[in-house]
Design a protein around this motif. Structure first.
Motif: not given
Lengths: 210, 210
Positions: B182-185
């Motif tokens: 979920l990088e940058g969520l």
């Protein structure tokens, strides 16, 4: 009594204390400065900065500290060991102002810089490095300055008395994780959490009294 | 407008929403009930419980919800699909009180239980499951009930409008992570954090307005 302390260790929601890849241009990889913006906004960092809870925690970084221990990855970008002239990221007057021990498998002679910082280079276990730093700290506390791998090693060895972690509302997805291999850490510490209006959460760990 | 919401999703400091191994005797594995003790102490769970910030968040779980979607691992222990009589963990009157959609690769006929809970079984993508649940919710909101894998899938698909995560001061070390992939969520959400005197931290995510 001389304590071993960690301060201002910033991590993402998913527990990364740095992004990747780390380089001379990007010491924290794809995280950039995002993990530390909370600190740049405080008076601790900038005379005109904020004076609330973030600053109250941040400024404890230096109080009562007589020596620091840091990992090789904090001292320089990958490969700094091949540059005999590398003296760290911080120019002629580094912000440590104490004896500072750099853990590396390739030690070199000590470096004296302005403002009281002397870098010593050690190839040593956490316990042995702590003994050397404790000796140099003249009765004051020793700070474990990071990065995450070094903090984790000292935690795993049961050598940390106090730790201050700052959780920043980012999901980094990749990098170096703080918490790996520390299952059950809460059994050895009293843990407090306090949220800041800035959006970060300050977590403090104090070694539980026996 | 019908929203898609996540509530009372409890995770450890290292981001695990459950321990391991999960079984009929230990639905949350080695985590036991430790991730949810904060909730058991609230009035939401126990009429004599606390009425502060933990309760204020906890009780939003049911308000305005017209349907739930859950993963197969929430509905039963590993292997429940082989037991034709398995009707979930919750006895004859489950606490959902709405149509409840169980995602499984081995669907079975729907089950009507007391108190308004009907379990439907779907082998469907997050988007298709949400469409079915939205239809059943009669204009109310849809709750994504977990576990972590299902919440992560719905987040990755951009289908979650509001999420409430509760961070508990434990280092579990192993289990199922919420944040993976979920990088940058944070780019898609406004995030708030508030600490509770109980020691947990409530994180709320609201989809950022375009």
């Amino acid at each position: 009594m001389s304590l071993t302390r960690v301060h201002n260790l910033s991590i993402s929601l998913d527990g990364f204390a740095t992004g990747e890849p780390q380089s001379a241009e990007a010491p924290f990889g794809h995280a950039g400065q995002r993990l530390h913006e909370w600190m740049f906004r405080t008076r601790f960092w900038d005379q005109g900065g904020t004076t609330g809870v973030d600053d109250a925690f941040a400024e404890r970084h230096s109080v009562g500290i007589g020596a620091e221990i840091m990992g090789a990855n904090k001292f320089g970008p990958p490969g700094w060991q091949d540059d005999p002239d590398w003296k760290g990221w911080w120019g002629t007057e580094p912000p440590f102002h104490t004896p500072t021990f750099v853990l590396t498998h390739r030690p070199r002679p000590s470096i004296d810089l302005e403002g009281g910082t002397t870098f010593h280079f050690l190839d040593a276990s956490p316990a042995d490095a702590l003994e050397a730093a404790r000796e140099a700290a003249s009765g004051q506390d020793v700070r474990i300055g990071g990065g995450a791998t070094v903090v984790r090693d000292f935690l795993a060895a049961g050598l940390v008395d106090q730790m201050h972690v700052v959780q920043v509302p980012l999901v980094l997805g990749r990098g170096v994780r703080l918490w790996d291999g520390l299952e059950g850490l809460e059994d050895s510490y009293d843990v407090e959490a306090v949220s800041s209006p800035s959006g970060v959460v300050h977590l403090t760990f104090r070694r539980a009294l026996a």
